[in-house]
Design a protein around this motif. Structure first.
Motif, PDB file in Angstrom:
ATOM      1  N   CYS A  68      39.558  47.796  31.560  1.00 50.56           N
ATOM      2  CA  CYS A  68      39.954  48.399  32.839  1.00 50.56           C
ATOM      3  C   CYS A  68      40.074  49.909  32.703  1.00 50.56           C
ATOM      4  N   PRO A  69      39.195  50.675  33.321  1.00 48.79           N
ATOM      5  CA  PRO A  69      39.315  52.140  33.251  1.00 48.79           C
ATOM      6  C   PRO A  69      40.559  52.616  33.985  1.00 48.79           C
ATOM      7  N   SER A  70      41.277  53.567  33.400  1.00 51.38           N
ATOM      8  CA  SER A  70      42.509  54.076  33.989  1.00 51.38           C
ATOM      9  C   SER A  70      42.201  55.112  35.061  1.00 51.38           C
ATOM     10  N   ASN A  71      43.016  55.056  36.135  1.00 55.01           N
ATOM     11  CA  ASN A  71      42.964  56.028  37.224  1.00 55.01           C
ATOM     12  C   ASN A  71      41.599  56.073  37.910  1.00 55.01           C
ATOM     13  N   GLY A  72      40.866  54.970  37.860  1.00 53.55           N
ATOM     14  CA  GLY A  72      39.620  54.876  38.614  1.00 53.55           C
ATOM     15  C   GLY A  72      39.860  54.200  39.947  1.00 53.55           C
ATOM     16  N   LEU A  73      38.820  54.059  40.725  1.00 56.55           N
ATOM     17  CA  LEU A  73      38.946  53.400  42.012  1.00 56.55           C
ATOM     18  C   LEU A  73      39.243  51.915  41.814  1.00 56.55           C
ATOM     19  N   CYS A  74      40.209  51.419  42.563  1.00 56.28           N
ATOM     20  CA  CYS A  74      40.573  50.005  42.442  1.00 56.28           C
ATOM     21  C   CYS A  74      39.404  49.101  42.826  1.00 56.28           C
ATOM     22  N   SER A  75      38.623  49.528  43.793  1.00 54.31           N
ATOM     23  CA  SER A  75      37.506  48.702  44.255  1.00 54.31           C
ATOM     24  C   SER A  75      36.384  48.616  43.229  1.00 54.31           C
ATOM     25  N   ARG A  76      36.412  49.487  42.214  1.00 55.58           N
ATOM     26  CA  ARG A  76      35.377  49.475  41.185  1.00 55.58           C
ATOM     27  C   ARG A  76      35.839  48.839  39.886  1.00 55.58           C
ATOM     28  N   LEU A  77      37.037  48.277  39.898  1.00 61.98           N
ATOM     29  CA  LEU A  77      37.539  47.642  38.686  1.00 61.98           C
ATOM     30  C   LEU A  77      36.752  46.368  38.386  1.00 61.98           C
ATOM     31  N   PRO A  78      36.602  46.022  37.104  1.00 65.36           N
ATOM     32  CA  PRO A  78      35.967  44.740  36.763  1.00 65.36           C
ATOM     33  C   PRO A  78      36.790  43.570  37.274  1.00 65.36           C
ATOM     34  N   ALA A  79      36.153  42.432  37.398  1.00 65.50           N
ATOM     35  CA  ALA A  79      36.821  41.244  37.937  1.00 65.50           C
ATOM     36  C   ALA A  79      37.972  40.777  37.041  1.00 65.50           C
ATOM     37  N   ASP A  80      37.922  41.077  35.730  1.00 64.63           N
ATOM     38  CA  ASP A  80      38.998  40.666  34.826  1.00 64.63           C
ATOM     39  C   ASP A  80      40.270  41.467  35.032  1.00 64.63           C
ATOM     40  N   CYS A  81      40.219  42.556  35.781  1.00 64.57           N
ATOM     41  CA  CYS A  81      41.372  43.436  35.964  1.00 64.57           C
ATOM     42  C   CYS A  81      42.112  43.169  37.269  1.00 64.57           C
ATOM     43  N   ILE A  82      41.618  42.290  38.108  1.00 59.54           N
ATOM     44  CA  ILE A  82      42.227  42.069  39.414  1.00 59.54           C
ATOM     45  C   ILE A  82      42.339  40.571  39.678  1.00 59.54           C
ATOM     46  N   ASP A  83      43.230  40.237  40.605  1.00 61.91           N
ATOM     47  CA  ASP A  83      43.386  38.868  41.105  1.00 61.91           C
ATOM     48  C   ASP A  83      43.105  38.883  42.596  1.00 61.91           C
ATOM     49  N   CYS A  84      42.157  38.048  43.035  1.00 66.15           N
ATOM     50  CA  CYS A  84      41.749  38.025  44.440  1.00 66.15           C
ATOM     51  C   CYS A  84      41.958  36.637  45.035  1.00 66.15           C
ATOM     52  N   THR A  85      42.276  36.608  46.305  1.00 66.11           N
ATOM     53  CA  THR A  85      42.391  35.346  47.043  1.00 66.11           C
ATOM     54  C   THR A  85      41.020  35.038  47.630  1.00 66.11           C
ATOM     55  N   THR A  86      40.303  34.134  46.987  1.00 65.55           N
ATOM     56  CA  THR A  86      38.937  33.827  47.410  1.00 65.55           C
ATOM     57  C   THR A  86      38.943  32.754  48.489  1.00 65.55           C
ATOM     58  N   ASN A  87      37.950  32.840  49.339  1.00 59.67           N
ATOM     59  CA  ASN A  87      37.785  31.885  50.430  1.00 59.67           C
ATOM     60  C   ASN A  87      36.443  31.184  50.239  1.00 59.67           C
ATOM     61  N   PHE A  88      36.490  29.930  49.778  1.00 66.58           N
ATOM     62  CA  PHE A  88      35.270  29.201  49.479  1.00 66.58           C
ATOM     63  C   PHE A  88      34.604  28.631  50.733  1.00 66.58           C
ATOM     64  N   SER A  89      35.219  28.815  51.872  1.00 63.61           N
ATOM     65  CA  SER A  89      34.623  28.324  53.114  1.00 63.61           C
ATOM     66  C   SER A  89      33.821  29.399  53.846  1.00 63.61           C
ATOM     67  N   CYS A  90      33.543  30.502  53.174  1.00 67.60           N
ATOM     68  CA  CYS A  90      32.752  31.562  53.802  1.00 67.60           C
ATOM     69  C   CYS A  90      31.302  31.110  53.949  1.00 67.60           C
ATOM     70  N   VAL A  91      30.573  31.789  54.774  1.00 66.55           N
ATOM     71  CA  VAL A  91      29.171  31.454  55.040  1.00 66.55           C
ATOM     72  C   VAL A  91      28.299  32.073  53.958  1.00 66.55           C
ATOM     73  N   TYR A  92      27.477  31.249  53.316  1.00 64.39           N
ATOM     74  CA  TYR A  92      26.645  31.726  52.217  1.00 64.39           C
ATOM     75  C   TYR A  92      25.729  32.850  52.674  1.00 64.39           C
ATOM     76  N   GLY A  93      25.681  33.907  51.878  1.00 64.47           N
ATOM     77  CA  GLY A  93      24.817  35.042  52.153  1.00 64.47           C
ATOM     78  C   GLY A  93      25.407  36.069  53.096  1.00 64.47           C
ATOM     79  N   LYS A  94      26.545  35.774  53.697  1.00 60.05           N
ATOM     80  CA  LYS A  94      27.175  36.706  54.629  1.00 60.05           C
ATOM     81  C   LYS A  94      28.193  37.572  53.883  1.00 60.05           C
ATOM     82  N   SER A  95      28.464  38.747  54.455  1.00 62.44           N
ATOM     83  CA  SER A  95      29.452  39.640  53.869  1.00 62.44           C
ATOM     84  C   SER A  95      30.856  39.115  54.160  1.00 62.44           C
ATOM     85  N   VAL A  96      31.746  39.214  53.190  1.00 57.07           N
ATOM     86  CA  VAL A  96      33.109  38.711  53.331  1.00 57.07           C
ATOM     87  C   VAL A  96      34.052  39.655  52.599  1.00 57.07           C
TER      88      VAL A  96
END
Length: 247
Positions: A68-96
């Motif tokens: 995890c790079p320090s003091n970088g943009l949160c949106s650019r952090l690797p997936a191992d550095c954040i916890d997200c609430t995923t929604n598996f009912s999203c439409v495939y191929g659509k932006s979410v």
């Protein structure tokens, strides 16, 4: 005088008895006084209290912090550095959009360079194994035959790249075509087949010793085998003996 003698003897005996009793009392009193004196001097068993140190805060750095790079943009952090609430009912191929939180010991900022803990990321609704080949890395196999008909496949372990977000497990298996090389050049094999194919030089170069000896002692199968090998090597049907690709 004769009458006083018994009285004197009795007094002497009485005085001796009293002296004996006094000595016995002194001796017995001294024995009892010693524990009494010890009891005064000895304060008795003392209670010992062991000071239990306060639980120190753990200073061990979590292993994911190294990614995890320090003091970088949160949106650019690797997936191992954040916890997200995923929604598996999203439409495939659509932006979410997903709500994410930074893991402990990870520092990051927003677009205005302010410290941030909670943020939103935008991604495409698809599972990790559905990503393009450029978004993940897979292990390579050197034990399968690349030059074969039909072309062989092998079971590879694939891992999504750090900055790519997707649904499901970030490590998965895929059946991939054998794609590795042992350092043999196609141009060299073709040149040897055309010039010295009658002596089996092309087969020796590719590591096929039995075929090479067969061509050597049969003079290239009286030229027929030599012509056939020129065509097979030219179209890539005959390759290295270890099953690798040409370079």
């Amino acid at each position: 005088m004769a009458a006083a003698a018994p009285v004197l003897r009795g007094l002497r005996r009485l005085s001796r008895l009293l002296l004996f009793l006094c000595q016995f009392y002194v001796l017995s009193g001294g024995e009892h006084s010693q524990p009494h004196t010890q009891a005064v001097k000895d304060p008795g068993p003392t209670r010992t209290f062991t000071a239990v140190p306060r639980a120190a805060e753990s200073t061990e750095i979590p292993p994911y912090v190294m990614k995890c790079p320090s003091n970088g943009l949160c949106s650019r952090l690797p997936a191992d550095c954040i916890d997200c609430t995923t929604n598996f009912s999203c439409v495939y191929g659509k932006s979410v959009t997903f709500d994410c939180t930074v893991k402990p010991s990870v520092t990051c900022v927003d677009q205005e360079l302010k410290p941030q803990k909670n943020f939103i990321i935008n991604m495409t609704c698809r599972f990790c194994w559905q990503l393009p080949e450029t978004d993940y890395e897979c292990t390579n196999s050197t034990s399968c035959m690349t030059v074969s008909c039909p072309r062989q496949r092998y079971k590879a372990n694939c891992t999504v790249r750090d900055h790519i977000h997707c649904l499901g497990n970030r490590t998965f298996h895929k059946m991939l075509y054998c794609n590795w090389t042992g350092g043999y050049k196609w141009s060299t094999a073709l040149a040897l087949s055309i010039t010295l194919g009658g002596f089996g030089a092309d087969r020796f170069y590719l590591g096929q010793w039995r075929e090479g000896l067969g061509k050597l002692f049969s003079f290239g199968g009286l030229g027929i085998w030599t012509l056939i090998d020129v065509l097979l090597i030219g179209v890539g049907y005959v390759g290295p003996a270890d099953g690798s690709l040409y370079i």
